[in-house]
Design a protein around this motif. Structure first.
Motif, PDB file in Angstrom:
ATOM      1  N   LEU A 103       8.200   5.973  24.912  1.00  0.00           N
ATOM      2  CA  LEU A 103       8.508   7.342  25.336  1.00  0.00           C
ATOM      3  C   LEU A 103      10.029   7.511  25.387  1.00  0.00           C
ATOM      4  CD1 LEU A 103       6.718   9.367  28.087  1.00  0.00           C
ATOM      5  CD2 LEU A 103       9.212   9.123  28.216  1.00  0.00           C
ATOM      6  N   GLY A 113      14.686   3.005  26.226  1.00  0.00           N
ATOM      7  CA  GLY A 113      15.860   3.456  25.498  1.00  0.00           C
ATOM      8  C   GLY A 113      15.957   3.022  24.047  1.00  0.00           C
ATOM      9  N   PRO A 127      23.045  13.006  18.703  1.00  0.00           N
ATOM     10  CA  PRO A 127      23.020  14.101  19.690  1.00  0.00           C
ATOM     11  C   PRO A 127      23.345  15.472  19.096  1.00  0.00           C
ATOM     12  CG  PRO A 127      25.013  12.805  19.924  1.00  0.00           C
ATOM     13  CD  PRO A 127      24.237  12.165  18.822  1.00  0.00           C
ATOM     14  N   GLY A 154      13.739   9.557  30.482  1.00  0.00           N
ATOM     15  CA  GLY A 154      12.360   9.399  30.018  1.00  0.00           C
ATOM     16  C   GLY A 154      11.467   8.776  31.079  1.00  0.00           C
ATOM     17  N   GLY A 155      11.914   7.666  31.645  1.00  0.00           N
ATOM     18  CA  GLY A 155      11.095   6.954  32.634  1.00  0.00           C
ATOM     19  C   GLY A 155      10.824   7.795  33.870  1.00  0.00           C
ATOM     20  N   LEU A 172      12.742  -6.043  31.319  1.00  0.00           N
ATOM     21  CA  LEU A 172      11.562  -6.454  30.557  1.00  0.00           C
ATOM     22  C   LEU A 172      11.988  -7.412  29.445  1.00  0.00           C
ATOM     23  CD1 LEU A 172       8.428  -5.781  30.048  1.00  0.00           C
ATOM     24  CD2 LEU A 172       9.290  -4.361  28.175  1.00  0.00           C
ATOM     25  N   ILE A 191       8.760   1.315  32.300  1.00  0.00           N
ATOM     26  CA  ILE A 191       9.938   0.484  32.047  1.00  0.00           C
ATOM     27  C   ILE A 191      11.114   1.402  31.728  1.00  0.00           C
ATOM     28  CG2 ILE A 191      10.902  -1.411  30.671  1.00  0.00           C
ATOM     29  CD1 ILE A 191       8.375  -2.204  32.295  1.00  0.00           C
ATOM     30  N   GLY A 192      12.138   1.349  32.580  1.00  0.00           N
ATOM     31  CA  GLY A 192      13.324   2.182  32.397  1.00  0.00           C
ATOM     32  C   GLY A 192      13.316   3.349  33.367  1.00  0.00           C
ATOM     33  N   ALA A 193      14.428   3.506  34.085  1.00  0.00           N
ATOM     34  CA  ALA A 193      14.547   4.620  35.035  1.00  0.00           C
ATOM     35  C   ALA A 193      15.548   5.643  34.528  1.00  0.00           C
ATOM     36  CB  ALA A 193      14.941   4.098  36.416  1.00  0.00           C
ATOM     37  N   GLY A 194      15.554   5.861  33.203  1.00  0.00           N
ATOM     38  CA  GLY A 194      16.386   6.907  32.609  1.00  0.00           C
ATOM     39  C   GLY A 194      15.655   8.245  32.675  1.00  0.00           C
ATOM     40  N   ILE A 214      22.565   2.321  37.667  1.00  0.00           N
ATOM     41  CA  ILE A 214      22.575   3.010  36.372  1.00  0.00           C
ATOM     42  C   ILE A 214      23.934   3.648  36.108  1.00  0.00           C
ATOM     43  CG2 ILE A 214      21.629   4.983  35.096  1.00  0.00           C
ATOM     44  CD1 ILE A 214      18.942   4.143  35.891  1.00  0.00           C
ATOM     45  N   ILE A 245      31.685   6.417  21.834  1.00  0.00           N
ATOM     46  CA  ILE A 245      30.365   5.959  21.358  1.00  0.00           C
ATOM     47  C   ILE A 245      30.265   6.101  19.845  1.00  0.00           C
ATOM     48  CG2 ILE A 245      27.858   6.333  21.561  1.00  0.00           C
ATOM     49  CD1 ILE A 245      28.382   7.686  24.256  1.00  0.00           C
ATOM     50  N   ALA A 252      16.277  -2.192  34.276  1.00  0.00           N
ATOM     51  CA  ALA A 252      16.996  -3.434  33.962  1.00  0.00           C
ATOM     52  C   ALA A 252      18.271  -3.629  34.791  1.00  0.00           C
ATOM     53  CB  ALA A 252      17.352  -3.453  32.477  1.00  0.00           C
ATOM     54  N   VAL A 253      19.015  -2.553  34.971  1.00  0.00           N
ATOM     55  CA  VAL A 253      20.325  -2.729  35.602  1.00  0.00           C
ATOM     56  C   VAL A 253      20.243  -2.546  37.122  1.00  0.00           C
ATOM     57  CG1 VAL A 253      21.557  -2.005  33.521  1.00  0.00           C
ATOM     58  CG2 VAL A 253      20.994  -0.298  35.257  1.00  0.00           C
ATOM     59  N   ILE A 294      24.909  16.176  29.625  1.00  0.00           N
ATOM     60  CA  ILE A 294      24.078  16.574  28.488  1.00  0.00           C
ATOM     61  C   ILE A 294      23.698  18.040  28.643  1.00  0.00           C
ATOM     62  CG2 ILE A 294      23.088  14.268  28.199  1.00  0.00           C
ATOM     63  CD1 ILE A 294      20.403  15.328  29.027  1.00  0.00           C
ATOM     64  N   SER A 295      23.410  18.661  27.501  1.00  0.00           N
ATOM     65  CA  SER A 295      22.876  20.014  27.583  1.00  0.00           C
ATOM     66  C   SER A 295      21.364  19.890  27.620  1.00  0.00           C
ATOM     67  CB  SER A 295      23.336  20.848  26.393  1.00  0.00           C
ATOM     68  OG  SER A 295      23.014  20.196  25.190  1.00  0.00           O
TER      69      SER A 295
END
Ligand SMILES: Cc1cc2nc3c(=O)[nH]c(=O)nc-3n(C[C@H](O)[C@H](O)[C@H](O)COP(=O)(O)OP(=O)(O)OC[C@H]3O[C@@H](n4cnc5c(N)ncnc54)[C@H](O)[C@@H]3O)c2cc1C
Length: 384
Positions: free
Chosen positions: A283, A155, A292, A11-12, A125, A6-9, A35, A264, A31-32, A42-43
């Protein structure tokens, strides 16, 4: 054997790559429809790069990683250099380079590596059900999917987390707002191959080189939650918060594009030890949502995936493999969240006397202490 991811970030997609290496079939649900990453870049620190290599995605780091070979802190107002040193000794000590990367590129290439047509987009989900033999994912569109186990990489706002924990974990506001984006790299702002950070009054302004001649920039300001600020007011907000700061900071504010600058309010979640319930495992940020401040959230998700794969290499008994994953990850993940929280408080003036003492230390710093800290964090990962 089938895993529902679940999630294609970060982690996924890392989990999918790790399980595929162990011959586990995966269905990925996101979900989206499209993306849109929350931050501009990010580092990926050396521990994350080692994970990407291990997962067969090292080419993405080669493609996107910026030339970050030195590091410096400068006094925000005077612009005077407090400390400046090479990162080569760190790279030599840990055996891999850090790679600051554009997030959109990282995300896109990770999905492409897996196969874009194999990710099921617009599948959010809603709830999880476990049976003796497997798991059932219920999606908000009324559809379901069945598998032998679930990796919930959904996430910081994870839906699966409360299923695993049995309660709703609360997010904690870390006390500061972060603006981030990308800008054309310019040596009038900072040297092109250096991570440069301006500090003062518990605020910071940072630029990091990513590939393609761009800087990833971010501004941090300690502020209350919920101020009526957005992209429309970003330049005037930053000009106010950084009034009187050095010329490179003013130039950076001038150059940024408000339309692509993210704002943010930074949160984390008090660490918890349960990542697994039966056939469902958390995960990435669903398991350990961090500020961060040491650049380790995404790296930690990659580490989770590597360890998950290692556990399935030892046994294909699902519950046993997931429990091993949990026992190998929870201390490390908790350590990183708490380290980031501590760094966050010092950097952002939770107690200005402590922050001032850190500024004084930076003026004496040769690089040795900072490199020792980075080395410790990096070498604590599963691949050393
Ligand atoms: C300002 C900022 C700077 C950062 N800098 C760094 C850094 O320098 N280095 C670093 O390593 N980390 C950094 N991080 C942390 C890093 O972004 C996260 O740790 C990382 O993105 C976590 O990946 P993830 O896949 O677990 O979660 P996410 O990236 O949040 O991905 C989760 C995915 O799941 C999907 N999803 C959510 N709910 C559902 C659902 N119900 N059903 C299906 N899909 C769902 C989402 O749409 C999303 O695509 C930073 C974070 C922030 C906010």
């Amino acid at each position: 054997m089938k895993a529902l991811i679940i999630g294609a970030g970060i982690g996924g997609m890392s989990a999918a790559a790790a399980l595929k290496q162990q011959g586990v079939d995966c269905d990925v649900f996101e979900a989206v429809k499209e993306i849109k990453p929350v931050g501009a870049a990010i580092s990926v620190w050396s521990n994350g790069v080692k994970c990407m290599n291990h997962l067969g995605m090292g080419h993405i780091m080669d493609d996107l990683g910026g030339p970050m070979r030195a590091m410096a802190y400068q006094d925000g107002k005077s612009g005077v250099t407090m400390t400046q040193f090479s990162l080569i000794p760190l790279i030599e000590a840990v055996g891999e380079r850090p790679c600051p990367v554009a997030r959109a590129g990282l995300q896109a290439q990770m999905i492409d590596h897996w196969g874009r047509d194999k990710v099921q987009f617009a599948k959010r989900l809603e709830r999880v059900e476990q049976t003796n033999a497997g798991v059932v994912a219920h999606f908000t569109d009324g559809s379901i999917a069945q598998g032998d186990f679930m990796i919930a990489a959904d996430g910081a706002h994870s839906v699966a987390r409360s299923h695993v924990l049995g309660y709703q974990a609360q997010r904690r506001y870390a006390g500061y707002v972060n603006w981030n984006g990308l800008v054309t790299a310019d040596k009038e702002i900072a040297p092109l191959e250096q991570w440069t950070t301006f500090v003062g009054d518990g605020k910071r302004v940072s630029v990091m080189p990513i590939a393609g001649g761009q800087f990833y920039f971010f501004f941090d300001v300690p502020l209350p939650l919920g101020l009526p600020e957005d992209r429309a007011t970003v330049k005037e907000n930053l000009k106010t918060y950084f009034e009187g700061w050095a010329d490179p900071v003013q130039l950076l504010i001038e150059r940024i594009d408000p339309k692509t600058t993210n704002r943010i309010e930074i949160h984390d979640i008090e660490p918890f030890n349960s990542f697994v319930k039966g056939r469902v495992a958390l995960l990435g940020d669903s398991a350990h949502s961090t500020t961060p401040d040491i650049g380790q959230g995404g790296c930690s998700a990659m580490e989770d995936a590597v360890v998950l794969g290692q556990c399935f290499a030892k046994t294909k008994e699902v519950k046993e493999a997931l429990l091993q994953y949990q026992s190998l990850r929870h201390e490390r993940a908790k350590d990183l969240v708490l380290k980031a929280r501590k760094r966050c408080d010092v950097t952002h003036g939770k107690d200005m006397l402590v922050t001032q003492a850190w500024y004084d230390e930076l003026k004496q710093e040769t690089g040795e202490n900072i490199i020792a800290g980075l080395k410790d964090t990096i070498l604590g990962g599963p691949l050393g």
